[in-house]
Design a protein around this motif. Structure first.
Motif, PDB file in Angstrom:
ATOM      1  N   THR A 114       0.862   4.216  -2.889  1.00  0.00           N
ATOM      2  CA  THR A 114       0.657   5.625  -2.538  1.00  0.00           C
ATOM      3  C   THR A 114       1.825   6.483  -3.019  1.00  0.00           C
ATOM      4  O   THR A 114       1.622   7.560  -3.586  1.00  0.00           O
ATOM      5  CB  THR A 114       0.493   5.778  -1.012  1.00  0.00           C
ATOM      6  OG1 THR A 114      -0.613   4.999  -0.600  1.00  0.00           O
ATOM      7  CG2 THR A 114       0.269   7.229  -0.618  1.00  0.00           C
ATOM      8  N   LEU A 115       3.038   5.996  -2.822  1.00  0.00           N
ATOM      9  CA  LEU A 115       4.215   6.754  -3.266  1.00  0.00           C
ATOM     10  C   LEU A 115       4.232   6.900  -4.784  1.00  0.00           C
ATOM     11  O   LEU A 115       4.515   7.979  -5.311  1.00  0.00           O
ATOM     12  CB  LEU A 115       5.511   6.071  -2.803  1.00  0.00           C
ATOM     13  CG  LEU A 115       5.797   6.190  -1.308  1.00  0.00           C
ATOM     14  CD1 LEU A 115       6.968   5.302  -0.934  1.00  0.00           C
ATOM     15  CD2 LEU A 115       6.082   7.637  -0.937  1.00  0.00           C
TER      16      LEU A 115
ATOM     17  N   GLU B 286       0.838  -1.217   0.000  1.00  0.00           N
ATOM     18  CA  GLU B 286       0.000   0.000   0.000  1.00  0.00           C
ATOM     19  C   GLU B 286       0.868   1.261   0.000  1.00  0.00           C
ATOM     20  O   GLU B 286       0.548   2.234  -0.682  1.00  0.00           O
ATOM     21  CB  GLU B 286      -0.935  -0.007   1.213  1.00  0.00           C
ATOM     22  CG  GLU B 286      -2.060  -1.020   1.104  1.00  0.00           C
ATOM     23  CD  GLU B 286      -2.951  -0.787  -0.115  1.00  0.00           C
ATOM     24  OE1 GLU B 286      -3.346   0.367  -0.374  1.00  0.00           O
ATOM     25  OE2 GLU B 286      -3.244  -1.778  -0.807  1.00  0.00           O
ATOM     26  N   CYS B 287       1.948   1.245   0.737  1.00  0.00           N
ATOM     27  CA  CYS B 287       2.865   2.405   0.751  1.00  0.00           C
ATOM     28  C   CYS B 287       3.464   2.634  -0.627  1.00  0.00           C
ATOM     29  O   CYS B 287       3.569   3.776  -1.084  1.00  0.00           O
ATOM     30  CB  CYS B 287       3.974   2.201   1.776  1.00  0.00           C
ATOM     31  SG  CYS B 287       3.429   2.369   3.477  1.00  0.00           S
ATOM     32  N   ARG B 288       3.861   1.546  -1.276  1.00  0.00           N
ATOM     33  CA  ARG B 288       4.414   1.671  -2.633  1.00  0.00           C
ATOM     34  C   ARG B 288       3.396   2.292  -3.575  1.00  0.00           C
ATOM     35  O   ARG B 288       3.721   3.188  -4.360  1.00  0.00           O
ATOM     36  CB  ARG B 288       4.833   0.307  -3.162  1.00  0.00           C
ATOM     37  CG  ARG B 288       6.137  -0.178  -2.621  1.00  0.00           C
ATOM     38  CD  ARG B 288       6.591  -1.439  -3.325  1.00  0.00           C
ATOM     39  NE  ARG B 288       7.827  -1.893  -2.738  1.00  0.00           N
ATOM     40  CZ  ARG B 288       8.069  -3.139  -2.367  1.00  0.00           C
ATOM     41  NH1 ARG B 288       7.159  -4.073  -2.551  1.00  0.00           N
ATOM     42  NH2 ARG B 288       9.219  -3.473  -1.846  1.00  0.00           N
TER      43      ARG B 288
END
Length: 83
Positions: free
Chosen positions: A77-78, A73-75
């Motif tokens: 979003t980034l 999820e962080c990837r």
């Protein structure tokens, strides 16, 4: 993940199982010569182990799954906010 022993019960095969603080359970067999845990035989012995920390494999597995999902999820979003 380390979790304290909160109690004990016997399973359907009459083996002792430690009830961990996380809600999971782990066998604590006395099965010489493979596993030496003479303290599990008596109530007094088991009581001396209350609060002792054991590694909970189920918590480790859940933590790894959660970390994998969060990383994905962080990837996303980034990458979505990179432009």
């Amino acid at each position: 993940m380390n979790q304290p022993i909160a109690g004990f019960h016997k399973d359907f095969e009459d083996h002792w199982v430690a009830e961990l603080g996380c809600g999971h359970a782990q066998h604590v067999r006395h099965d010489p010569p493979w596993m030496e845990r003479p303290w599990v035989i008596t109530e007094e012995g088991r009581n001396t182990r209350l609060g002792t920390v054991l590694n909970c494999v189920r918590c480790d597995e859940m933590g790894l799954k959660l970390a994998t999902v969060l990383l994905a999820e962080c990837r996303k979003t980034l990458i979505a906010n990179y432009d």
